[in-house]
Design a protein around this motif. Structure first.
Motif, short mmCIF file in Angstrom:
data_model
loop_
_atom_site.label_atom_id
_atom_site.label_comp_id
_atom_site.label_asym_id
_atom_site.label_seq_id
_atom_site.Cartn_x
_atom_site.Cartn_y
_atom_site.Cartn_z
N ALA A 184 0.85 -1.19 0.00
CA ALA A 184 0.00 0.00 0.00
C ALA A 184 0.89 1.24 0.00
N PRO A 185 0.41 2.34 -0.57
CA PRO A 185 1.18 3.57 -0.56
C PRO A 185 1.45 4.05 0.87
N VAL A 186 2.67 4.45 1.13
CA VAL A 186 3.06 4.89 2.47
C VAL A 186 3.60 6.32 2.42
N LEU A 187 3.07 7.16 3.29
CA LEU A 187 3.60 8.50 3.53
C LEU A 187 4.34 8.47 4.85
N GLY A 188 5.64 8.80 4.84
CA GLY A 188 6.42 8.87 6.06
C GLY A 188 6.67 10.31 6.45
N LEU A 189 6.45 10.64 7.71
CA LEU A 189 6.62 12.01 8.21
C LEU A 189 7.67 11.99 9.31
N TYR A 190 8.78 12.71 9.09
CA TYR A 190 9.93 12.60 9.97
C TYR A 190 10.49 13.97 10.35
#
Length: 280
Positions: A207-213
Protein backbone atom coordinates in the motif's frame (compact mmCIF):
# COMPACT_ATOMS: atom_id res chain seq x y z
CA UNK A 1 -24.09 11.34 20.13
CA UNK A 2 -22.05 9.28 22.58
CA UNK A 3 -22.16 5.51 22.80
CA UNK A 4 -20.69 3.62 25.72
CA UNK A 5 -18.90 0.36 25.06
CA UNK A 6 -21.97 -1.75 25.75
CA UNK A 7 -23.85 -0.08 22.92
CA UNK A 8 -20.90 -0.55 20.59
CA UNK A 9 -20.43 -4.16 21.72
CA UNK A 10 -23.37 -5.81 23.54
CA UNK A 11 -21.17 -8.66 24.77
CA UNK A 12 -18.96 -6.30 26.76
CA UNK A 13 -18.93 -7.20 30.46
CA UNK A 14 -19.01 -4.67 33.31
CA UNK A 15 -15.62 -5.95 34.49
CA UNK A 16 -14.07 -5.31 31.08
CA UNK A 17 -15.84 -1.95 30.87
CA UNK A 18 -14.25 -0.73 34.10
CA UNK A 19 -10.80 -2.13 33.33
CA UNK A 20 -10.56 -0.71 29.84
CA UNK A 21 -12.06 2.66 30.77
CA UNK A 22 -9.50 3.13 33.53
CA UNK A 23 -6.60 2.09 31.33
CA UNK A 24 -7.65 4.51 28.60
CA UNK A 25 -8.24 7.55 30.80
CA UNK A 26 -5.82 10.48 30.61
CA UNK A 27 -2.24 10.31 29.40
CA UNK A 28 0.45 7.73 30.05
CA UNK A 29 2.43 8.31 33.23
CA UNK A 30 5.76 7.81 31.42
CA UNK A 31 4.98 10.65 29.02
CA UNK A 32 5.40 13.25 31.79
CA UNK A 33 3.33 16.39 32.49
CA UNK A 34 0.74 17.29 29.86
CA UNK A 35 1.77 20.23 27.71
CA UNK A 36 -0.43 23.33 27.65
CA UNK A 37 -0.96 23.02 23.88
CA UNK A 38 -2.67 19.63 24.10
CA UNK A 39 -5.58 19.54 21.65
CA UNK A 40 -8.99 18.33 22.79
CA UNK A 41 -11.48 17.18 20.16
CA UNK A 42 -15.11 16.88 21.24
CA UNK A 43 -17.38 13.98 20.38
CA UNK A 44 -20.29 16.00 19.02
CA UNK A 45 -21.83 14.15 16.08
CA UNK A 46 -19.75 11.06 16.81
CA UNK A 47 -20.19 7.63 18.29
CA UNK A 48 -17.20 6.97 20.54
CA UNK A 49 -16.17 4.45 23.15
CA UNK A 50 -14.24 1.31 24.02
CA UNK A 51 -15.09 -2.05 22.49
CA UNK A 52 -13.81 -5.60 22.89
CA UNK A 53 -12.59 -7.57 19.88
CA UNK A 54 -12.39 -11.00 21.43
CA UNK A 55 -9.93 -10.34 24.26
CA UNK A 56 -8.50 -7.23 22.59
CA UNK A 57 -9.74 -3.85 23.93
CA UNK A 58 -9.92 -0.97 21.48
CA UNK A 59 -11.14 2.62 21.33
CA UNK A 60 -13.44 3.50 18.43
CA UNK A 61 -14.62 6.86 17.09
CA UNK A 62 -16.86 7.27 14.04
CA UNK A 63 -19.53 9.57 12.66
CA UNK A 64 -22.87 8.89 14.32
CA UNK A 65 -24.70 8.40 11.04
CA UNK A 66 -24.85 4.91 9.57
CA UNK A 67 -23.05 3.94 6.40
CA UNK A 68 -20.02 2.06 5.13
CA UNK A 69 -17.21 4.28 6.38
CA UNK A 70 -13.57 4.27 5.31
CA UNK A 71 -11.56 2.86 8.21
CA UNK A 72 -8.28 4.00 9.75
CA UNK A 73 -6.35 1.83 12.18
CA UNK A 74 -4.62 4.15 14.67
CA UNK A 75 -1.48 2.71 16.24
CA UNK A 76 -0.26 3.98 19.57
CA UNK A 77 3.07 5.42 20.64
CA UNK A 78 5.05 3.41 23.20
CA UNK A 79 2.74 4.87 25.87
CA UNK A 80 -0.34 2.93 24.76
CA UNK A 81 -3.88 4.07 23.93
CA UNK A 82 -4.02 7.17 26.10
CA UNK A 83 -6.00 10.38 25.59
CA UNK A 84 -3.87 11.75 22.76
CA UNK A 85 -4.42 8.61 20.68
CA UNK A 86 -8.12 8.70 21.50
CA UNK A 87 -8.20 12.33 20.41
CA UNK A 88 -6.54 11.42 17.09
CA UNK A 89 -9.34 8.90 16.58
CA UNK A 90 -11.94 11.60 17.18
CA UNK A 91 -10.17 13.95 14.76
CA UNK A 92 -10.34 11.27 12.08
CA UNK A 93 -13.98 10.55 12.88
CA UNK A 94 -14.75 14.26 12.38
CA UNK A 95 -13.31 13.81 8.87
CA UNK A 96 -15.71 10.95 8.14
CA UNK A 97 -13.60 7.92 9.07
CA UNK A 98 -14.20 5.02 11.40
CA UNK A 99 -11.05 5.21 13.52
CA UNK A 100 -10.05 2.33 15.76
CA UNK A 101 -7.09 2.14 18.14
CA UNK A 102 -6.54 -1.36 19.57
CA UNK A 103 -4.65 -1.71 22.85
CA UNK A 104 -1.72 -3.66 21.43
CA UNK A 105 0.11 -4.20 24.74
CA UNK A 106 -2.86 -5.74 26.52
CA UNK A 107 -1.24 -9.18 26.88
CA UNK A 108 2.05 -7.77 28.17
CA UNK A 109 0.89 -5.11 30.64
CA UNK A 110 -0.65 -1.70 31.27
CA UNK A 111 1.68 1.18 30.27
CA UNK A 112 -0.39 3.73 32.18
CA UNK A 113 0.90 2.28 35.47
CA UNK A 114 4.59 2.81 34.64
CA UNK A 115 6.22 6.12 35.55
CA UNK A 116 9.40 6.09 33.46
CA UNK A 117 10.28 5.28 29.87
CA UNK A 118 13.22 2.87 30.45
CA UNK A 119 11.04 0.65 32.66
CA UNK A 120 8.21 0.82 30.14
CA UNK A 121 10.51 -0.24 27.31
CA UNK A 122 12.01 -3.11 29.32
CA UNK A 123 8.94 -4.52 31.02
CA UNK A 124 6.30 -4.15 28.28
CA UNK A 125 7.40 -2.84 24.88
CA UNK A 126 10.33 -5.24 24.44
CA UNK A 127 8.02 -8.19 25.12
CA UNK A 128 5.46 -7.38 22.37
CA UNK A 129 6.06 -9.53 19.25
CA UNK A 130 5.47 -8.00 15.84
CA UNK A 131 3.52 -11.07 14.77
CA UNK A 132 1.03 -10.54 17.61
CA UNK A 133 0.65 -6.87 16.70
CA UNK A 134 -0.03 -7.57 13.02
CA UNK A 135 -2.56 -10.26 13.92
CA UNK A 136 -4.32 -7.91 16.34
CA UNK A 137 -4.47 -5.20 13.67
CA UNK A 138 -6.02 -7.73 11.28
CA UNK A 139 -8.63 -8.47 13.95
CA UNK A 140 -9.34 -4.76 14.43
CA UNK A 141 -9.73 -4.30 10.68
CA UNK A 142 -12.11 -7.26 10.49
CA UNK A 143 -14.16 -5.91 13.42
CA UNK A 144 -14.42 -2.52 11.73
CA UNK A 145 -15.52 -4.12 8.47
CA UNK A 146 -18.32 -5.91 10.31
CA UNK A 147 -19.38 -2.86 12.34
CA UNK A 148 -19.94 0.01 9.95
CA UNK A 149 -16.57 0.20 8.22
CA UNK A 150 -15.95 -0.36 4.53
CA UNK A 151 -13.51 -3.32 4.31
CA UNK A 152 -12.44 -2.14 0.86
CA UNK A 153 -11.26 1.24 2.20
CA UNK A 154 -8.76 0.50 4.95
CA UNK A 155 -5.83 2.66 6.03
CA UNK A 156 -3.40 2.83 8.95
CA UNK A 157 -1.54 5.59 10.74
CA UNK A 158 0.78 5.36 13.71
CA UNK A 159 3.18 7.40 15.81
CA UNK A 160 6.72 6.54 16.96
CA UNK A 161 6.41 2.81 17.86
CA UNK A 162 3.20 2.87 15.84
CA UNK A 163 4.95 4.57 12.92
CA UNK A 164 7.25 1.57 12.57
CA UNK A 165 4.24 -0.75 12.84
CA UNK A 166 2.47 1.22 10.09
CA UNK A 167 5.33 0.46 7.69
CA UNK A 168 5.25 -3.22 8.68
CA UNK A 169 1.49 -3.44 8.23
CA UNK A 170 1.77 -1.91 4.76
CA UNK A 171 4.00 -4.86 3.87
CA UNK A 172 1.67 -7.32 5.59
CA UNK A 173 -1.92 -6.65 4.52
CA UNK A 174 -2.66 -6.80 0.77
CA UNK A 175 -6.08 -5.15 1.27
CA UNK A 176 -4.62 -2.00 2.83
CA UNK A 177 -5.17 1.13 0.74
CA UNK A 178 -2.92 3.67 2.49
CA UNK A 179 -0.50 4.16 5.38
CA UNK A 180 0.87 7.23 7.14
CA UNK A 181 3.87 6.60 9.39
CA UNK A 182 4.83 9.35 11.81
CA UNK A 183 8.53 9.19 12.81
CA UNK A 184 8.61 5.40 12.86
CA UNK A 185 11.98 3.72 13.26
CA UNK A 186 13.21 2.25 9.97
CA UNK A 187 16.15 0.05 10.97
CA UNK A 188 17.21 -1.90 14.02
CA UNK A 189 18.46 -5.14 15.46
CA UNK A 190 16.64 -8.28 14.40
CA UNK A 191 15.25 -10.13 17.43
CA UNK A 192 12.72 -12.86 18.10
CA UNK A 193 10.15 -10.15 18.86
CA UNK A 194 11.14 -7.87 15.97
CA UNK A 195 12.57 -10.08 13.20
CA UNK A 196 12.17 -7.45 10.48
CA UNK A 197 12.20 -3.69 10.25
CA UNK A 198 10.70 -1.41 7.59
CA UNK A 199 13.92 -1.18 5.57
CA UNK A 200 14.02 -4.99 5.34
CA UNK A 201 10.50 -5.07 3.90
CA UNK A 202 10.59 -2.00 1.66
CA UNK A 203 10.27 -3.97 -1.57
CA UNK A 204 7.24 -5.82 -0.16
CA UNK A 205 5.07 -2.78 0.51
CA UNK A 206 1.51 -3.43 -0.63
CA UNK A 207 0.00 0.00 0.00
CA UNK A 208 1.18 3.57 -0.56
CA UNK A 209 3.06 4.89 2.47
CA UNK A 210 3.60 8.50 3.53
CA UNK A 211 6.42 8.87 6.06
CA UNK A 212 6.62 12.01 8.21
CA UNK A 213 9.93 12.60 9.97
CA UNK A 214 11.86 15.22 11.92
CA UNK A 215 15.25 16.39 10.78
CA UNK A 216 16.25 16.97 14.43
CA UNK A 217 15.11 13.51 15.57
CA UNK A 218 17.93 12.10 17.71
CA UNK A 219 16.67 8.52 17.38
CA UNK A 220 16.15 8.21 13.62
CA UNK A 221 19.10 9.00 11.39
CA UNK A 222 18.82 10.84 8.12
CA UNK A 223 20.93 8.06 6.61
CA UNK A 224 18.24 5.51 7.44
CA UNK A 225 15.62 7.75 5.84
CA UNK A 226 17.73 8.03 2.68
CA UNK A 227 18.15 4.24 2.60
CA UNK A 228 14.39 3.76 2.98
CA UNK A 229 13.64 6.19 0.17
CA UNK A 230 15.96 4.26 -2.13
CA UNK A 231 14.80 0.79 -1.06
CA UNK A 232 11.11 1.69 -1.46
CA UNK A 233 11.67 2.31 -5.16
CA UNK A 234 11.54 -1.48 -5.58
CA UNK A 235 7.97 -1.60 -4.26
CA UNK A 236 5.05 -1.64 -6.67
CA UNK A 237 3.34 1.19 -4.80
CA UNK A 238 4.24 4.83 -4.33
CA UNK A 239 5.96 6.04 -1.20
CA UNK A 240 6.82 9.53 -0.03
CA UNK A 241 8.94 10.62 2.92
CA UNK A 242 8.73 14.20 4.18
CA UNK A 243 11.36 15.54 6.57
CA UNK A 244 10.74 18.68 8.64
CA UNK A 245 14.28 20.03 9.10
CA UNK A 246 13.99 21.51 12.59
CA UNK A 247 11.40 19.14 14.06
CA UNK A 248 12.36 16.67 16.81
CA UNK A 249 10.93 13.24 17.42
CA UNK A 250 7.23 13.22 18.40
CA UNK A 251 6.57 16.60 16.81
CA UNK A 252 2.88 15.73 16.40
CA UNK A 253 2.42 14.91 20.11
CA UNK A 254 0.69 18.13 21.17
CA UNK A 255 0.54 17.03 24.79
CA UNK A 256 4.37 16.93 25.04
CA UNK A 257 7.09 19.63 24.84
CA UNK A 258 8.31 18.00 21.59
CA UNK A 259 5.24 19.38 19.79
CA UNK A 260 5.95 21.61 16.81
CA UNK A 261 2.76 23.23 15.61
CA UNK A 262 3.82 24.06 12.05
CA UNK A 263 5.19 20.61 11.27
CA UNK A 264 2.28 18.88 13.03
CA UNK A 265 -0.35 20.84 11.11
CA UNK A 266 1.42 20.35 7.79
CA UNK A 267 1.75 16.63 8.49
CA UNK A 268 -1.95 16.37 9.38
CA UNK A 269 -2.89 18.13 6.15
CA UNK A 270 -0.67 15.74 4.22
CA UNK A 271 -2.28 12.79 6.01
CA UNK A 272 -5.73 13.96 4.95
CA UNK A 273 -4.68 14.35 1.34
CA UNK A 274 -2.92 10.97 1.32
CA UNK A 275 -5.96 9.16 2.69
CA UNK A 276 -8.30 10.96 0.28
CA UNK A 277 -6.12 10.26 -2.75
CA UNK A 278 -5.64 6.58 -1.98
CA UNK A 279 -9.02 5.61 -0.50
CA UNK A 280 -11.38 7.20 -3.05
Amino acid sequence: MHEDMKSLNPAFSRRNFIGTALAATGFAMAAGPVHAEAITTDAMGLSVGPVMIGELPAYVARPAQAGALPTVLVVQEIFGVHEHIRDVCRRLAKLGYLAIAPELYVRQGDPSTIADIPTLLKTIVAKVPDRQVLTDLDAAAAWAGANGGDPHRLAITGFCWGGRISWLYAAHNPTLRAAVAWYGKLTGEATAMTPHHPLDLAAQLKAPVLGLYGGADQGISQDSIALMREAAKAAKVKTEIVVYPDAPHAFHADYRPSYREEAAKDGWNRLQAWLKDNMA
